[in-house]
Design an enzyme around this catalytic site. Structure first.
Site, mmCIF file in Angstrom:
data_model
loop_
_atom_site.group_PDB
_atom_site.id
_atom_site.type_symbol
_atom_site.label_atom_id
_atom_site.label_comp_id
_atom_site.label_asym_id
_atom_site.label_seq_id
_atom_site.Cartn_x
_atom_site.Cartn_y
_atom_site.Cartn_z
ATOM 1 N N HIS A 64 -40.305 -9.944 -48.824
ATOM 2 C CA HIS A 64 -39.733 -9.321 -49.666
ATOM 3 C C HIS A 64 -38.534 -10.275 -49.622
ATOM 4 C CE1 HIS A 64 -41.935 -6.471 -51.223
ATOM 5 N NE2 HIS A 64 -42.922 -6.356 -50.458
ATOM 6 N N HIS A 86 -37.220 -1.344 -52.811
ATOM 7 C CA HIS A 86 -37.884 -0.170 -53.198
ATOM 8 C C HIS A 86 -37.243 0.957 -53.004
ATOM 9 C CE1 HIS A 86 -41.119 -3.672 -51.105
ATOM 10 N NE2 HIS A 86 -41.682 -2.540 -51.823
ATOM 11 N N TYR A 88 -37.837 3.611 -50.679
ATOM 12 C CA TYR A 88 -37.882 3.898 -49.462
ATOM 13 C C TYR A 88 -36.970 3.213 -48.769
ATOM 14 C CZ TYR A 88 -41.012 -0.190 -48.617
ATOM 15 O OH TYR A 88 -41.234 -0.951 -48.996
ATOM 16 N N GLU A 89 -36.256 2.648 -49.387
ATOM 17 C CA GLU A 89 -35.108 1.360 -48.493
ATOM 18 C C GLU A 89 -33.886 1.994 -48.603
ATOM 19 O OE1 GLU A 89 -35.460 -3.452 -48.948
ATOM 20 O OE2 GLU A 89 -36.928 -2.243 -50.251
ATOM 21 N N ALA A 116 -48.452 -4.380 -54.019
ATOM 22 C CA ALA A 116 -49.668 -5.064 -53.527
ATOM 23 C C ALA A 116 -50.171 -2.899 -52.923
ATOM 24 C CB ALA A 116 -49.324 -4.963 -52.513
ATOM 25 N N MET A 214 -46.711 1.910 -53.108
ATOM 26 C CA MET A 214 -44.937 2.612 -53.466
ATOM 27 C C MET A 214 -43.625 1.981 -54.232
ATOM 28 S SD MET A 214 -45.088 2.781 -49.604
ATOM 29 C CE MET A 214 -46.181 3.060 -48.181
ATOM 30 N N SER A 215 -44.042 1.087 -55.666
ATOM 31 C CA SER A 215 -43.055 0.836 -56.269
ATOM 32 C C SER A 215 -43.830 0.508 -57.662
ATOM 33 C CB SER A 215 -42.985 -0.795 -55.538
ATOM 34 O OG SER A 215 -44.278 -1.890 -55.762
ATOM 35 N N ASN A 238 -55.856 -2.661 -49.743
ATOM 36 C CA ASN A 238 -57.155 -2.204 -48.797
ATOM 37 C C ASN A 238 -57.566 -1.242 -49.313
ATOM 38 O OD1 ASN A 238 -53.588 -1.642 -48.532
ATOM 39 N ND2 ASN A 238 -54.721 0.711 -48.304
ATOM 40 N N HIS A 250 -49.422 -2.313 -42.341
ATOM 41 C CA HIS A 250 -48.322 -3.173 -43.094
ATOM 42 C C HIS A 250 -49.434 -4.754 -42.918
ATOM 43 C CE1 HIS A 250 -45.702 -5.075 -46.213
ATOM 44 N NE2 HIS A 250 -45.174 -5.371 -44.636
HETATM 45 N N1 HPA Z 1 -50.548 2.782 -50.270
HETATM 46 C C1 HPA Z 1 -49.162 2.849 -50.664
HETATM 47 N N2 HPA Z 1 -48.801 1.679 -50.886
HETATM 48 C C2 HPA Z 1 -49.582 0.308 -50.071
HETATM 49 C C3 HPA Z 1 -50.710 0.329 -50.033
HETATM 50 C C4 HPA Z 1 -51.690 2.006 -49.185
HETATM 51 O O1 HPA Z 1 -52.423 2.208 -49.001
HETATM 52 N N3 HPA Z 1 -51.185 -0.926 -49.851
HETATM 53 C C5 HPA Z 1 -50.464 -1.471 -50.653
HETATM 54 N N4 HPA Z 1 -49.304 -0.993 -50.947
#
Ligand code: HPA
Length: 294
Positions: A64, A86, A88-89, A116, A214-215, A238, A250
């Site tokens: 990032h 994010h 979460y940071e 993602a 998460m974004s 995924n 990750h």
């Molecule tokens: N969950 C949350 N955030 C993500 C995921 C996931 O499976 N894959 C990539 N970012």
């Protein structure tokens, strides 16, 4: 942040233009994991790392690296935020949206937001793309909490069509024409940074989500507050937890994101070429310029 968002963005714009000259681009982009390659294709490029822009939060997550890049791409003037922060940071929701507010402050009309995400819809496969039709905010937070600054937008912004209908249709049509596996679906935003449990993934599916990440949602809320048009795109790196039989990490997310990069950039390129002409939001931008001495 102790100063108002308008003042912070005004100072950021002054510093940016002092270092790289005027920025006039009606199209903005916020690029998530692995899409830095798009920024490399920008010609007549002028770039500035986030740490040289006052007030902009900087990211600690691998993949990032943060910089603002402007120039020409696909025949259009663009301003791109390569890398995002994010919640979460540990950044406050209002800091997370400073970059998108900066884009609006620069006069951006339409913003493309990428991320993602994990696939929750059982018909999706890792490596597929998803156009966001809508979202579910499970971050238990909003960048609009606190006093509302009416110069940015209304206290209670409408979110009925958070993601621009025409751009969604255009993106799906182009993606399918190019033979890409591209879906349209609902993105559920969680806080992270732990990936979801299988039970949480079953929950978001029941709630109506097709993907989880998460974004993006804080930025989209702030963008809609300011009246920008939004196109949201997920790279489904995924199958979400519990759907694949394996575990998540990750590095694998980054690997799949890397593999899907060419398709994602190609899709965004074709959409950017096919978009109707966009006009710089000059009046909105003028609010951020330092008041001239009387
Ligand atoms: N969950 C949350 N955030 C993500 C995921 C996931 O499976 N894959 C990539 N970012």
């Amino acid at each position: 942040m102790t100063i108002s968002a308008i003042a912070a963005i005004g100072e950021a714009i002054t510093a940016i233009e002092a270092q790289i000259g005027p920025v006039r681009a009606p199209l903005g982009m916020i690029l998530g994991s692995g899409l830095g390659g798009l920024a490399d294709q920008i010609t007549h490029q002028r770039a500035l790392p986030y740490d040289q822009i006052p007030h902009l939060p900087t990211s600690s997550v691998a993949g990032h690296a943060g910089q603002l890049v402007c120039g020409t791409w696909q025949g259009r003037e663009v301003v791109v935020l390569s890398g995002r922060v994010h919640s979460y940071e540990g950044h406050s929701a209002s800091d997370v949206v400073l970059p998108v507010r900066l884009l609006a402050g620069l006069g951006v009309h339409t913003v493309i937001v990428t991320n993602a995400a994990g696939a929750v819809n059982p018909d999706y496969q890792a490596g597929d793309l998803m156009v966001l039709s809508d979202h579910i905010n499970l971050q238990a937070n909003s960048p609009l909490i606190g006093a509302n600054d009416a110069r940015l937008g209304p206290r209670f912004p409408d979110m009925t069509e958070a993601y621009d209908k025409e751009l969604r249709a255009l993106t799906l049509q182009i993606g399918r024409k190019h033979g890409l596996r591209v879906h349209e679906g609902v993105y559920a935003a969680v806080l992270g940074p732990a990936y979801e449990t299988p039970a949480e993934v079953r929950m978001v599916r029941i709630l109506g989500a097709d993907a989880v990440g998460m974004s993006t949602v804080p930025e989209v809320i702030a963008a809609r507050h300011m009246g920008m048009a939004v196109l949201g795109l997920s790279c489904l790196t995924n199958l979400a937890a519990g759907l694949s039989g394996g575990t998540l990490n990750h590095d694998e997310v980054k690997e799949v994101a890397g593999g899907a990069t060419a398709g994602m950039i190609g899709l965004i390129a074709a959409v950017v070429r096919a978009m109707p002409p966009l006009t710089l939001r000059a009046a909105f931008r003028a609010q951020f310029e330092a008041p001239s001495a009387l």
